[in-house]
Scaffold this active site. Structure first.
Site, short mmCIF file in Angstrom:
data_model
loop_
_atom_site.label_atom_id
_atom_site.label_comp_id
_atom_site.label_asym_id
_atom_site.label_seq_id
_atom_site.Cartn_x
_atom_site.Cartn_y
_atom_site.Cartn_z
N ARG A 1 58.43 47.32 29.87
CA ARG A 1 58.09 46.06 30.53
C ARG A 1 58.83 45.90 31.85
O ARG A 1 58.30 45.30 32.80
CB ARG A 1 58.40 44.88 29.60
CG ARG A 1 57.93 43.53 30.12
CD ARG A 1 56.41 43.50 30.28
NE ARG A 1 55.94 42.16 30.61
CZ ARG A 1 54.66 41.82 30.73
NH1 ARG A 1 53.72 42.73 30.53
NH2 ARG A 1 54.31 40.59 31.04
N SER B 1 42.64 42.33 37.38
CA SER B 1 43.42 43.46 36.92
C SER B 1 42.56 44.28 35.94
O SER B 1 41.43 44.63 36.29
CB SER B 1 44.72 42.97 36.27
OG SER B 1 45.57 44.05 35.96
N ASP C 1 49.63 43.63 46.96
CA ASP C 1 49.49 44.25 45.64
C ASP C 1 49.80 45.74 45.75
O ASP C 1 49.09 46.49 46.42
CB ASP C 1 48.07 44.03 45.13
CG ASP C 1 47.88 44.44 43.67
OD1 ASP C 1 48.73 45.17 43.14
OD2 ASP C 1 46.88 44.00 43.07
N HIS D 1 50.50 41.74 42.72
CA HIS D 1 49.39 41.84 41.77
C HIS D 1 49.18 40.54 40.99
O HIS D 1 48.06 40.20 40.64
CB HIS D 1 49.66 42.99 40.80
CG HIS D 1 48.53 43.29 39.87
ND1 HIS D 1 47.31 43.73 40.31
CD2 HIS D 1 48.43 43.19 38.52
CE1 HIS D 1 46.50 43.91 39.28
NE2 HIS D 1 47.16 43.58 38.18
N ASP D 2 50.25 39.82 40.73
CA ASP D 2 50.15 38.58 39.94
C ASP D 2 49.58 37.40 40.72
O ASP D 2 49.55 36.28 40.20
CB ASP D 2 51.52 38.20 39.39
CG ASP D 2 51.84 38.90 38.08
OD1 ASP D 2 50.97 39.64 37.58
OD2 ASP D 2 52.97 38.72 37.57
#
Length: 491
Positions: A288, A219, A435, A469-470
Site C-alpha cells: 500500500r 482508474s 497523474d 491520480h486521485d
C-alpha cells in the site's frame, strides 16, 4: 499455521487465542536477530537505534496471531446481493460454479428503464459509492452522486458493484468454494477486466436493464467503462473514462508488480493460504505504501508536507520521521487489514493484463469458448480453481499467439482501433496532467483510437490539477462539472 494447529489442541476459542498469542510472543522473542537487541553492545561507542515502528509491527503480529481475523464483509454493509447460479467461465479458463455480485443503487428506474448509469470502481473500492438508508456512511464518491450533483439521482438510476475478485460481498478469493466449503484463496481463477465487465452485465440482465444511459469509471473503473462500451456497444449509451488507459503500460505494470512482490514476500503469505493463520499484514502495508506514492503528486506533497519533520526538536530517526513518511505509514496501516491480500493480487493482475486491442479480445474469447466446450465434454463438478486453458497456437487469432506478433507502433495502434470499432457512443475521456500512474498520454490514446475508429463524438478533457491520480476522488468542481455536462447535454 498456528491457528490450524492450535484449533485441535485448544477447541475453546478463548484458550486457543491465548495459546497462539503466547506461542507468537515466544516465536518473536526467540527468532529476533541479535542486531535488533535493545541493549547497547558492551564495547560500542554509541547506543543502537530505537525502532518504534518495528516494535509496533511486532505488536501487531502478536495481535494477529491471537485473532480474530478481519471480516471483510463487515467493512461495507447495506448492499444488495445478486447470485448467478450458473457456471461462469473466465477468459483464462478458470471456472466459478456460481458467483455473487454485491451492488448498491440510488435513484429510481424510469418507466422504460432507460436512465440507468453503471459506475465502475477502482482497484480496492466497494459498491458503496454513496450513502443511503441501509448504510449512512459516506461513500467513496459521495460528493459526486446525489440530487442535483454530477451524477444526478433525481434524474438517473445509479448502480455500483463490487467487482468479482474483490472482498466486499462479491465472489473473490475470500469466498467459500462450493466444491470444498473452504475459501478459494489462490485456487481462485485468474480474472480479466473483460471477466469483471461480463459479470456486471449479468447483474444488468437480472435488473432487466437492456441499455445503460452511461458507463462511468475512473482508474481501473475507466478501463471497465471503455471495455463495456467496446464489448457491449448496443447496451451502452454514453461512455465516461477518467484517468485510465486502452492498455496497461509498462510503468504501471512495474509498479503493481512491485506491490505484489512485497505482499508475497511476507512470511505469512503462505502462497495465499493464510486465512486460517496470520494475515500478511507487513506485505500488505508495504504494498500500500508503494501504491500511495503513485496516487498523488509531488507538487501536492510539497504543499502539504514539504520537508517538515514530525518532531524537529528530536534527532533524526530511521522509522517514520518526515511528515510524508508518517502519512504513508498511517495510510498503509489503515488499509492493510481492510482489504484482502489475495484480492489485491488478483484484481491488480487483471489491470496489468488489460488491453482493448482486437487481437487480445479475440484471443480471450477463443480461450473462453475452448474452456466452455471442454466443460461440456468433460463436466467437472468440483473444478473451480486455476484451470489453465491449453490451446494449439494455430487455433489462436493471428498475432495473438505467444507475446505478440505485432511489432510496430502503427500496428499496435491499428489493433487498438479495431478493438473499439463498434464503440460509437458519445465519449468523455478525462486526464490529469499530474497523474504519474496513468499519464495523460494514455487518455489521449483512448480519445485518438476512438476517433480513428470513426467516433465523431469524442470529448477529451485534460485537467491541470495537483492531486495526481486521485484527482477523480478530490476535484469535485472540475471533474464533477465535466461528468455532469457530458451526461446532461444533448449530443
Amino acid at each position: 499455521m498456528l491457528r490450524t494447529a492450535y484449533s485441535r489442541a485448544f477447541p475453546h476459542a478463548t484458550l486457543r487465542r491465548a495459546a497462539i498469542a503466547l506461542a507468537g510472543a515466544r516465536l518473536l522473542s526467540t527468532s529476533a536477530s541479535p542486531k535488533l537487541h535493545r541493549s547497547p553492545p558492551l564495547s560500542g561507542a554509541n547506543p543502537p537505534m530505537e525502532f518504534p515502528c518495528i516494535d509496533r509491527i511486532e505488536s501487531r503480529q502478536r495481535d494477529l496471531m491471537a485473532g480474530p481475523e478481519p471480516t471483510y464483509e463487515k467493512v461495507v454493509t447495506g448492499y444488495e446481493l445478486f447470485t448467478h447460479d450458473k457456471a461462469f467461465v473466465c477468459d483464462h479458463g478458470g471456472l466459478l460454479p456460481s458467483l455473487d455480485i454485491a451492488y448498491e443503487t440510488w435513484g429510481e428506474l424510469n418507466a422504460d428503464r432507460s436512465n440507468a448509469i453503471l459506475i465502475h470502481t477502482g482497484l480496492s473500492a466497494s459498491s458503496h459509492a454513496h450513502s443511503h438508508a441501509k448504510n449512512t456512511n459516506p461513500g467513496w464518491w459521495e460528493k459526486f452522486i446525489g440530487p442535483g450533483k454530477a451524477i444526478d439521482t433525481d434524474r438517473f438510476f445509479v448502480v455500483c458493484t463490487n467487482v468479482i475478485g474483490g472482498c466486499y460481498g462479491s465472489t473473490g478469493p475470500w469466498s467459500a468454494d462450493p466444491a470444498t466449503g473452504k475459501r478459494y484463496a489462490t485456487t481462485f481463477p485468474l480474472l480479466t477486466i473483460n471477466d469483471i465487465v461480463r459479470a456486471q452485465f449479468l447483474l444488468l440482465d437480472h435488473l432487466r436493464i437492456d441499455r445503460l444511459y452511461a458507463s462511468v469509471g475512473a482508474s481501473m473503473g475507466g478501463m471497465q467503462s471503455l471495455c463495456a462500451a467496446a464489448l457491449h456497444p448496443s447496451r451502452v449509451g454514453r461512455l465516461i473514462s477518467i484517468s485510465a488507459c486502452a492498455r496497461s503500460h509498462p510503468y504501471s505494470i512495474a509498479l503493481r508488480f512491485a506491490q505484489r512482490q512485497a505482499l508475497m514476500a511476507d512470511p505469512n503469505f503462505n502462497r495465499g493460504f493464510y486465512y486460517d493463520g496470520v494475515l500478511p499484514h507487513i506485505g500488505m502495508k508495504l504494498a500500500r505504501q508503494v501504491a500511495t506514492v503513485t496516487y498523488r503528486s509531488g507538487p501536492e506533497w510539497e504543499l502539504r508536507f514539504g520537508r517538515r519533520r514530525r518532531a524537529p526538536d528530536q534527532p533524526p530517526a530511521l522509522c517514520p520521521d518526515f511528515l510524508i513518511e508518517t502519512y504513508l505509514d498511517h495510510q498503509s496501516e489503515r488499509f492493510c487489514l481492510q482489504y484482502d491480500a489475495n484480492s489485491l493480487l488478483y484484481v491488480s493482475k487483471a489491470m496489468d493484463m488489460f488491453d482493448i486491442s482486437k487481437s487480445v479480445t479475440q484471443r480471450l474469447h477463443a480461450q473462453r469458448e475452448h474452456a466452455r466446450a471442454e466443460l461440456k465434454q468433460n463436466p467437472r463438478s468440483s473444478n473451480s480453481g486455476n484451470h489453465t486453458v491449453c490451446m494449439n497456437v494455430d487455433d489462436q487469432p493471428q498475432s495473438a499467439a505467444g507475446n505478440s506478433a505485432i511489432e510496430t507502433s502503427d500496428e499496435i495502434t491499428d489493433d487498438l482501433v479495431a478493438g473499439v470499432k463498434d464503440a460509437m457512443q458519445p465519449a468523455l475521456i478525462l486526464g490529469v496532467q499530474s497523474d504519474i500512474l496513468f499519464p495523460v498520454k494514455q487518455q489521449k490514446e483512448i480519445a485518438d483510437i476512438l476517433r480513428r475508429a470513426g467516433n465523431s463524438r469524442v470529448t477529451y478533457y485534460e485537467l491541470d490539477a495537483m492531486y495526481g491520480h486521485d484527482t477523480f476522488l478530490i476535484d469535485v468542481v472540475n471533474v464533477g462539472a465535466a461528468i455532469k455536462g457530458h451526461l446532461e447535454n444533448d449530443i
